[in-house]
Write a protein that holds these residues in place. Structure first.
Motif, short mmCIF file in Angstrom:
data_model
loop_
_atom_site.label_atom_id
_atom_site.label_comp_id
_atom_site.label_asym_id
_atom_site.label_seq_id
_atom_site.Cartn_x
_atom_site.Cartn_y
_atom_site.Cartn_z
N THR A 178 23.00 51.80 55.86
CA THR A 178 23.12 52.71 57.00
C THR A 178 23.98 53.89 56.53
O THR A 178 25.00 53.67 55.88
CB THR A 178 23.79 52.02 58.21
OG1 THR A 178 23.05 50.84 58.53
CG2 THR A 178 23.83 52.92 59.41
N VAL A 179 23.55 55.09 56.88
CA VAL A 179 24.19 56.27 56.30
C VAL A 179 25.63 56.49 56.78
O VAL A 179 26.06 55.90 57.77
CB VAL A 179 23.36 57.55 56.57
CG1 VAL A 179 22.04 57.51 55.83
CG2 VAL A 179 23.18 57.78 58.06
N LYS A 180 26.29 57.37 56.09
CA LYS A 180 27.70 57.68 56.35
C LYS A 180 27.96 58.03 57.82
O LYS A 180 27.21 58.77 58.43
CB LYS A 180 28.10 58.87 55.47
CG LYS A 180 29.57 59.17 55.51
CD LYS A 180 29.92 60.27 54.56
CE LYS A 180 31.39 60.61 54.72
NZ LYS A 180 31.81 61.71 53.90
N GLY A 181 29.03 57.47 58.35
CA GLY A 181 29.44 57.78 59.71
C GLY A 181 28.80 56.88 60.75
O GLY A 181 29.14 56.92 61.93
N THR A 239 24.37 61.33 62.88
CA THR A 239 24.43 60.86 61.48
C THR A 239 23.09 61.05 60.76
O THR A 239 23.02 60.88 59.54
CB THR A 239 24.84 59.36 61.39
OG1 THR A 239 23.92 58.58 62.14
CG2 THR A 239 26.25 59.15 61.90
N MET A 240 22.05 61.43 61.50
CA MET A 240 20.75 61.68 60.84
C MET A 240 20.85 62.68 59.67
O MET A 240 20.25 62.45 58.62
CB MET A 240 19.71 62.16 61.85
CG MET A 240 19.14 61.05 62.71
SD MET A 240 18.29 61.69 64.13
CE MET A 240 16.91 62.54 63.41
N PRO A 241 21.62 63.78 59.82
CA PRO A 241 21.71 64.73 58.70
C PRO A 241 22.24 64.10 57.41
O PRO A 241 21.99 64.63 56.32
CB PRO A 241 22.66 65.80 59.22
CG PRO A 241 22.55 65.73 60.71
CD PRO A 241 22.33 64.28 61.02
N ARG A 259 19.52 63.56 54.95
CA ARG A 259 19.15 64.75 54.16
C ARG A 259 20.17 64.95 53.02
O ARG A 259 19.80 65.18 51.88
CB ARG A 259 19.16 65.97 55.08
CG ARG A 259 18.58 67.22 54.43
CD ARG A 259 18.96 68.46 55.20
NE ARG A 259 18.36 68.59 56.51
CZ ARG A 259 17.17 69.15 56.76
NH1 ARG A 259 16.47 69.63 55.77
NH2 ARG A 259 16.71 69.22 57.99
N THR A 260 21.47 64.81 53.38
CA THR A 260 22.54 64.98 52.39
C THR A 260 22.37 63.98 51.24
O THR A 260 22.58 64.30 50.08
CB THR A 260 23.92 64.73 53.06
OG1 THR A 260 23.94 65.44 54.29
CG2 THR A 260 25.06 65.17 52.19
N THR A 261 21.99 62.75 51.60
CA THR A 261 21.84 61.72 50.57
C THR A 261 20.67 62.04 49.66
O THR A 261 20.77 61.90 48.42
CB THR A 261 21.68 60.33 51.23
OG1 THR A 261 22.80 60.11 52.09
CG2 THR A 261 21.61 59.22 50.20
N ILE A 262 19.56 62.51 50.25
CA ILE A 262 18.40 62.88 49.42
C ILE A 262 18.80 64.03 48.48
O ILE A 262 18.47 64.02 47.29
CB ILE A 262 17.19 63.25 50.30
CG1 ILE A 262 16.69 61.99 51.02
CG2 ILE A 262 16.07 63.89 49.47
CD1 ILE A 262 15.56 62.21 52.00
N GLN A 263 19.56 64.96 49.03
CA GLN A 263 20.04 66.09 48.21
C GLN A 263 20.92 65.57 47.06
O GLN A 263 20.78 66.01 45.92
CB GLN A 263 20.84 67.04 49.14
CG GLN A 263 21.18 68.39 48.53
CD GLN A 263 19.94 69.14 48.03
OE1 GLN A 263 18.88 69.08 48.63
NE2 GLN A 263 20.06 69.81 46.88
N ALA A 264 21.78 64.61 47.38
CA ALA A 264 22.68 64.05 46.35
C ALA A 264 21.88 63.33 45.26
O ALA A 264 22.21 63.41 44.07
CB ALA A 264 23.68 63.08 46.99
N ALA A 284 11.44 62.75 58.97
CA ALA A 284 11.38 62.16 57.62
C ALA A 284 10.75 63.16 56.65
O ALA A 284 11.26 63.39 55.55
CB ALA A 284 10.59 60.85 57.65
N ARG A 285 9.64 63.77 57.09
CA ARG A 285 8.95 64.77 56.23
C ARG A 285 9.86 65.96 55.98
O ARG A 285 10.00 66.42 54.85
CB ARG A 285 7.68 65.25 56.93
CG ARG A 285 6.41 64.53 56.44
CD ARG A 285 5.16 65.21 56.94
NE ARG A 285 5.08 65.28 58.39
CZ ARG A 285 4.62 64.28 59.15
NH1 ARG A 285 4.19 63.17 58.61
NH2 ARG A 285 4.59 64.39 60.46
N GLU A 286 10.49 66.41 57.05
CA GLU A 286 11.32 67.62 56.96
C GLU A 286 12.46 67.47 55.95
O GLU A 286 12.79 68.41 55.23
CB GLU A 286 11.88 67.88 58.36
CG GLU A 286 12.60 69.20 58.53
CD GLU A 286 13.41 69.19 59.82
OE1 GLU A 286 12.86 68.80 60.88
OE2 GLU A 286 14.61 69.54 59.75
N ILE A 287 13.05 66.27 55.88
CA ILE A 287 14.19 66.10 54.96
C ILE A 287 13.74 65.67 53.57
O ILE A 287 14.56 65.46 52.69
CB ILE A 287 15.23 65.08 55.51
CG1 ILE A 287 14.61 63.68 55.67
CG2 ILE A 287 15.81 65.58 56.82
CD1 ILE A 287 15.64 62.61 56.00
#
Ligand code: B12
Length: 211
Positions: A95-98, A152-154, A157-162, A186-189
Protein backbone atom coordinates in the motif's frame (compact mmCIF):
# COMPACT_ATOMS: atom_id res chain seq x y z
CA UNK A 1 -24.22 -24.98 10.13
CA UNK A 2 -22.00 -21.88 10.09
CA UNK A 3 -24.08 -18.73 9.87
CA UNK A 4 -22.75 -16.28 7.26
CA UNK A 5 -25.02 -13.56 8.55
CA UNK A 6 -23.45 -14.00 11.99
CA UNK A 7 -20.02 -13.53 10.41
CA UNK A 8 -21.26 -10.42 8.60
CA UNK A 9 -22.67 -8.98 11.83
CA UNK A 10 -19.56 -9.90 13.82
CA UNK A 11 -17.30 -8.02 11.40
CA UNK A 12 -19.68 -5.10 11.13
CA UNK A 13 -19.82 -4.72 14.92
CA UNK A 14 -16.12 -5.44 15.40
CA UNK A 15 -16.74 -8.61 17.38
CA UNK A 16 -13.46 -10.34 16.62
CA UNK A 17 -14.09 -13.34 18.85
CA UNK A 18 -17.34 -14.25 17.12
CA UNK A 19 -15.91 -13.53 13.66
CA UNK A 20 -13.06 -15.96 14.30
CA UNK A 21 -15.39 -18.58 15.83
CA UNK A 22 -17.81 -18.49 12.87
CA UNK A 23 -14.92 -18.58 10.39
CA UNK A 24 -13.45 -21.62 12.15
CA UNK A 25 -16.86 -23.28 12.16
CA UNK A 26 -17.32 -22.58 8.44
CA UNK A 27 -13.88 -23.94 7.60
CA UNK A 28 -14.56 -27.09 9.61
CA UNK A 29 -17.68 -27.49 7.46
CA UNK A 30 -15.52 -27.06 4.33
CA UNK A 31 -17.30 -23.91 3.19
CA UNK A 32 -15.28 -22.29 0.39
CA UNK A 33 -13.20 -19.36 1.79
CA UNK A 34 -14.24 -17.31 -1.27
CA UNK A 35 -17.88 -17.64 -0.21
CA UNK A 36 -17.03 -16.28 3.25
CA UNK A 37 -15.04 -13.40 1.78
CA UNK A 38 -17.49 -12.41 -0.95
CA UNK A 39 -20.79 -13.06 0.80
CA UNK A 40 -20.04 -11.96 4.35
CA UNK A 41 -16.69 -10.28 4.93
CA UNK A 42 -16.42 -7.74 2.11
CA UNK A 43 -20.11 -6.75 2.36
CA UNK A 44 -19.60 -6.18 6.12
CA UNK A 45 -16.60 -3.89 5.50
CA UNK A 46 -18.58 -2.06 2.82
CA UNK A 47 -21.43 -1.52 5.25
CA UNK A 48 -18.96 -0.30 7.90
CA UNK A 49 -17.74 2.20 5.29
CA UNK A 50 -21.29 3.32 4.54
CA UNK A 51 -21.91 3.85 8.26
CA UNK A 52 -18.68 5.83 8.49
CA UNK A 53 -19.84 8.03 5.61
CA UNK A 54 -23.14 8.87 7.27
CA UNK A 55 -21.36 9.44 10.62
CA UNK A 56 -23.03 6.52 12.32
CA UNK A 57 -19.54 5.02 12.71
CA UNK A 58 -16.29 6.78 13.56
CA UNK A 59 -12.66 5.66 13.29
CA UNK A 60 -12.73 3.42 16.42
CA UNK A 61 -15.66 1.41 15.02
CA UNK A 62 -13.88 1.10 11.67
CA UNK A 63 -10.75 -0.11 13.43
CA UNK A 64 -12.69 -2.74 15.33
CA UNK A 65 -14.40 -3.92 12.13
CA UNK A 66 -11.04 -4.04 10.35
CA UNK A 67 -9.49 -5.98 13.24
CA UNK A 68 -12.27 -8.59 13.10
CA UNK A 69 -11.94 -8.80 9.29
CA UNK A 70 -8.18 -9.28 9.52
CA UNK A 71 -8.48 -11.98 12.18
CA UNK A 72 -10.90 -13.95 9.99
CA UNK A 73 -8.81 -13.36 6.89
CA UNK A 74 -5.72 -14.68 8.70
CA UNK A 75 -7.50 -18.04 9.03
CA UNK A 76 -8.41 -18.09 5.34
CA UNK A 77 -5.06 -16.96 4.01
CA UNK A 78 -3.28 -20.34 4.12
CA UNK A 79 -6.22 -21.95 2.33
CA UNK A 80 -6.26 -19.30 -0.39
CA UNK A 81 -2.50 -19.77 -0.83
CA UNK A 82 -2.80 -23.54 -0.99
CA UNK A 83 -4.81 -23.40 -4.19
CA UNK A 84 -1.84 -22.53 -6.35
CA UNK A 85 -0.01 -24.98 -8.56
CA UNK A 86 3.27 -24.03 -10.29
CA UNK A 87 4.77 -20.63 -9.36
CA UNK A 88 3.80 -18.37 -12.23
CA UNK A 89 5.75 -15.26 -11.35
CA UNK A 90 7.16 -13.04 -8.60
CA UNK A 91 5.20 -10.12 -7.21
CA UNK A 92 6.10 -7.21 -4.95
CA UNK A 93 3.01 -5.63 -3.39
CA UNK A 94 2.35 -2.78 -0.99
CA UNK A 95 0.00 0.00 0.00
CA UNK A 96 1.50 3.31 -1.04
CA UNK A 97 3.04 5.95 1.19
CA UNK A 98 0.70 7.72 3.59
CA UNK A 99 -1.95 5.03 3.33
CA UNK A 100 -2.55 2.56 6.14
CA UNK A 101 -5.40 0.61 4.51
CA UNK A 102 -4.14 -2.91 4.00
CA UNK A 103 -7.15 -5.22 4.03
CA UNK A 104 -7.75 -5.11 0.27
CA UNK A 105 -4.03 -5.31 -0.41
CA UNK A 106 -3.76 -8.36 1.87
CA UNK A 107 -6.65 -9.97 0.04
CA UNK A 108 -5.01 -9.35 -3.34
CA UNK A 109 -1.71 -10.73 -1.98
CA UNK A 110 -3.45 -13.86 -0.68
CA UNK A 111 -5.30 -14.41 -3.94
CA UNK A 112 -2.11 -13.96 -5.94
CA UNK A 113 -0.43 -16.51 -3.68
CA UNK A 114 -3.40 -18.75 -4.25
CA UNK A 115 -2.97 -18.16 -7.97
CA UNK A 116 0.55 -19.54 -7.79
CA UNK A 117 2.56 -16.31 -7.56
CA UNK A 118 5.47 -15.83 -5.19
CA UNK A 119 4.43 -12.74 -3.26
CA UNK A 120 6.65 -10.29 -1.37
CA UNK A 121 4.41 -8.09 0.73
CA UNK A 122 6.01 -4.78 1.74
CA UNK A 123 3.08 -3.85 3.99
CA UNK A 124 1.33 -0.49 4.16
CA UNK A 125 2.60 3.10 4.01
CA UNK A 126 5.37 2.04 1.65
CA UNK A 127 7.55 4.87 0.27
CA UNK A 128 8.60 4.84 -3.39
CA UNK A 129 12.23 4.10 -2.46
CA UNK A 130 11.15 0.93 -0.72
CA UNK A 131 9.36 -0.28 -3.86
CA UNK A 132 12.50 0.50 -5.86
CA UNK A 133 14.72 -1.36 -3.38
CA UNK A 134 12.39 -4.37 -3.46
CA UNK A 135 12.47 -4.46 -7.27
CA UNK A 136 16.28 -4.51 -7.16
CA UNK A 137 16.39 -7.12 -4.43
CA UNK A 138 13.56 -9.48 -5.38
CA UNK A 139 13.65 -9.06 -9.15
CA UNK A 140 9.84 -9.36 -9.49
CA UNK A 141 7.86 -9.61 -12.71
CA UNK A 142 5.08 -7.50 -11.28
CA UNK A 143 4.77 -4.58 -8.86
CA UNK A 144 1.32 -4.10 -7.29
CA UNK A 145 0.28 -0.92 -5.54
CA UNK A 146 -2.83 -0.31 -3.49
CA UNK A 147 -4.36 3.03 -2.43
CA UNK A 148 -7.63 3.61 -0.60
CA UNK A 149 -7.43 7.36 -0.12
CA UNK A 150 -7.79 9.90 -2.90
CA UNK A 151 -4.96 11.86 -1.27
CA UNK A 152 -2.55 8.91 -1.49
CA UNK A 153 -3.35 7.96 -5.11
CA UNK A 154 -0.65 10.37 -6.43
CA UNK A 155 1.93 8.28 -4.55
CA UNK A 156 1.32 5.61 -7.22
CA UNK A 157 2.44 8.03 -9.91
CA UNK A 158 5.44 9.06 -7.77
CA UNK A 159 6.41 5.42 -7.32
CA UNK A 160 6.21 4.72 -11.06
CA UNK A 161 8.36 7.80 -11.62
CA UNK A 162 10.86 6.54 -9.02
CA UNK A 163 11.02 3.16 -10.79
CA UNK A 164 11.78 5.02 -14.04
CA UNK A 165 14.46 7.17 -12.43
CA UNK A 166 16.06 4.07 -10.93
CA UNK A 167 16.16 2.52 -14.42
CA UNK A 168 14.04 -0.49 -13.39
CA UNK A 169 10.61 0.49 -14.76
CA UNK A 170 11.03 -1.53 -17.96
CA UNK A 171 11.89 -4.75 -16.17
CA UNK A 172 8.54 -4.96 -14.35
CA UNK A 173 4.84 -4.66 -15.05
CA UNK A 174 2.91 -2.38 -12.72
CA UNK A 175 -0.63 -3.09 -11.59
CA UNK A 176 -2.64 -0.72 -9.41
CA UNK A 177 -5.90 -0.95 -7.51
CA UNK A 178 -7.92 0.18 -4.52
CA UNK A 179 -11.42 1.60 -4.20
CA UNK A 180 -10.76 5.14 -5.56
CA UNK A 181 -8.50 3.96 -8.42
CA UNK A 182 -10.01 3.72 -11.90
CA UNK A 183 -8.79 2.20 -15.19
CA UNK A 184 -8.42 5.74 -16.57
CA UNK A 185 -6.30 6.79 -13.63
CA UNK A 186 -4.14 3.69 -14.03
CA UNK A 187 -3.54 4.58 -17.69
CA UNK A 188 -2.91 8.22 -16.90
CA UNK A 189 -0.12 7.46 -14.41
CA UNK A 190 1.51 4.92 -16.73
CA UNK A 191 0.55 1.69 -14.95
CA UNK A 192 0.27 -1.44 -17.09
CA UNK A 193 -2.85 -2.82 -15.48
CA UNK A 194 -5.73 -2.29 -13.09
CA UNK A 195 -8.23 -4.58 -11.42
CA UNK A 196 -11.13 -3.74 -9.17
CA UNK A 197 -11.09 -6.83 -7.00
CA UNK A 198 -8.81 -9.59 -5.81
CA UNK A 199 -10.01 -12.27 -8.22
CA UNK A 200 -9.70 -10.08 -11.29
CA UNK A 201 -6.28 -8.98 -9.99
CA UNK A 202 -5.07 -12.57 -10.40
CA UNK A 203 -6.51 -12.77 -13.90
CA UNK A 204 -4.97 -9.43 -14.87
CA UNK A 205 -1.60 -10.42 -13.34
CA UNK A 206 -1.56 -13.54 -15.53
CA UNK A 207 -2.43 -11.49 -18.61
CA UNK A 208 0.31 -8.96 -17.89
CA UNK A 209 2.92 -11.66 -17.46
CA UNK A 210 1.83 -13.44 -20.60
CA UNK A 211 2.03 -10.22 -22.65
C1 B12 B 1 -11.32 -0.26 7.19
C2 B12 B 1 -11.14 1.19 6.84
C3 B12 B 1 -10.20 1.91 7.57
C4 B12 B 1 -9.29 1.27 8.62
C5 B12 B 1 -8.14 0.56 7.86
C6 B12 B 1 -7.65 -0.70 8.58
C7 B12 B 1 -6.74 -1.50 7.71
N1 B12 B 1 -5.82 -2.15 8.39
O1 B12 B 1 -6.83 -1.57 6.50
C8 B12 B 1 -8.81 2.51 9.43
C9 B12 B 1 -9.75 2.74 10.60
C10 B12 B 1 -7.38 2.47 9.94
C11 B12 B 1 -9.06 3.62 8.42
C12 B12 B 1 -8.44 4.85 8.53
C13 B12 B 1 -8.73 5.92 7.72
N2 B12 B 1 -9.66 5.96 6.76
CO1 B12 B 1 -10.56 4.39 6.11
N3 B12 B 1 -11.74 3.08 5.53
C14 B12 B 1 -11.91 1.81 5.81
C15 B12 B 1 -13.09 1.20 4.99
C16 B12 B 1 -14.32 1.16 5.90
C17 B12 B 1 -12.92 -0.17 4.42
C18 B12 B 1 -11.70 -0.40 3.55
C19 B12 B 1 -11.58 -1.88 3.31
O2 B12 B 1 -10.80 -2.54 3.97
N4 B12 B 1 -12.42 -2.41 2.40
C20 B12 B 1 -12.49 -3.84 2.14
C21 B12 B 1 -11.44 -4.23 1.10
C22 B12 B 1 -11.53 -5.74 0.84
O3 B12 B 1 -11.72 -3.53 -0.10
P1 B12 B 1 -10.64 -2.64 -0.88
O4 B12 B 1 -9.62 -2.13 0.07
O5 B12 B 1 -11.35 -1.68 -1.76
O6 B12 B 1 -9.86 -3.69 -1.78
C23 B12 B 1 -10.42 -4.36 -2.88
C24 B12 B 1 -10.27 -3.62 -4.21
O7 B12 B 1 -10.19 -2.21 -4.09
C25 B12 B 1 -9.07 -4.22 -4.84
N5 B12 B 1 -7.74 -3.74 -4.52
C26 B12 B 1 -7.27 -3.17 -3.40
N6 B12 B 1 -5.96 -2.94 -3.49
C27 B12 B 1 -5.55 -3.38 -4.68
C28 B12 B 1 -4.30 -3.40 -5.29
C29 B12 B 1 -4.16 -3.92 -6.58
C30 B12 B 1 -2.84 -3.95 -7.22
C31 B12 B 1 -5.31 -4.41 -7.26
C32 B12 B 1 -5.18 -4.91 -8.64
C33 B12 B 1 -6.57 -4.40 -6.65
C34 B12 B 1 -6.69 -3.89 -5.37
O8 B12 B 1 -9.15 -5.58 -4.43
C35 B12 B 1 -9.59 -5.61 -3.06
C36 B12 B 1 -10.31 -6.89 -2.79
O9 B12 B 1 -11.39 -7.13 -3.64
C37 B12 B 1 -13.23 2.26 3.83
C38 B12 B 1 -14.64 2.41 3.24
C39 B12 B 1 -14.90 1.42 2.13
N7 B12 B 1 -16.09 0.91 2.10
O10 B12 B 1 -14.02 1.13 1.31
C40 B12 B 1 -12.75 3.51 4.53
C41 B12 B 1 -12.12 4.69 3.71
C42 B12 B 1 -11.22 4.09 2.64
N8 B12 B 1 -11.35 5.42 4.71
C43 B12 B 1 -11.45 6.66 4.54
C44 B12 B 1 -10.81 7.63 5.37
C45 B12 B 1 -11.15 9.09 5.11
C46 B12 B 1 -9.92 7.24 6.38
C47 B12 B 1 -9.15 8.17 7.33
C48 B12 B 1 -8.55 9.43 6.69
C49 B12 B 1 -10.10 8.50 8.49
C50 B12 B 1 -9.59 9.48 9.52
N9 B12 B 1 -10.27 10.61 9.55
O11 B12 B 1 -8.64 9.21 10.20
C51 B12 B 1 -8.04 7.23 7.86
C52 B12 B 1 -6.76 7.27 7.01
C53 B12 B 1 -5.63 6.50 7.61
C54 B12 B 1 -4.49 6.36 6.60
N10 B12 B 1 -3.51 7.23 6.66
O12 B12 B 1 -4.53 5.49 5.75
C55 B12 B 1 -12.30 7.05 3.33
C56 B12 B 1 -11.46 7.47 2.13
C57 B12 B 1 -12.09 8.65 1.41
C58 B12 B 1 -11.27 9.05 0.23
N11 B12 B 1 -11.93 9.15 -0.87
O13 B12 B 1 -10.11 9.28 0.30
C59 B12 B 1 -13.14 5.74 3.13
C60 B12 B 1 -13.58 5.49 1.67
C61 B12 B 1 -14.37 5.89 4.06
C62 B12 B 1 -15.30 7.00 3.62
N12 B12 B 1 -16.34 6.67 2.91
O14 B12 B 1 -15.10 8.14 3.92
N13 B12 B 1 -9.91 3.26 7.49
Amino acid sequence: MADLNKLYQAILTGDQKTAVAVTEEALAEKIDPQVLINQAMIPAMNEAGAKFECEEYFVPELLLAARAMKASLALLRPLLAERGAEPVGRVVIGTVKGDLHDIGKNLVASMLEGGGFEVHDLGADVPAEKFVAAVREKNPHLVCMSALLTVTMPAMRTTIQALKEAGVRDQVKVMVGGAPVTPDYAREIGADGYADNASSAVKKARELLAA
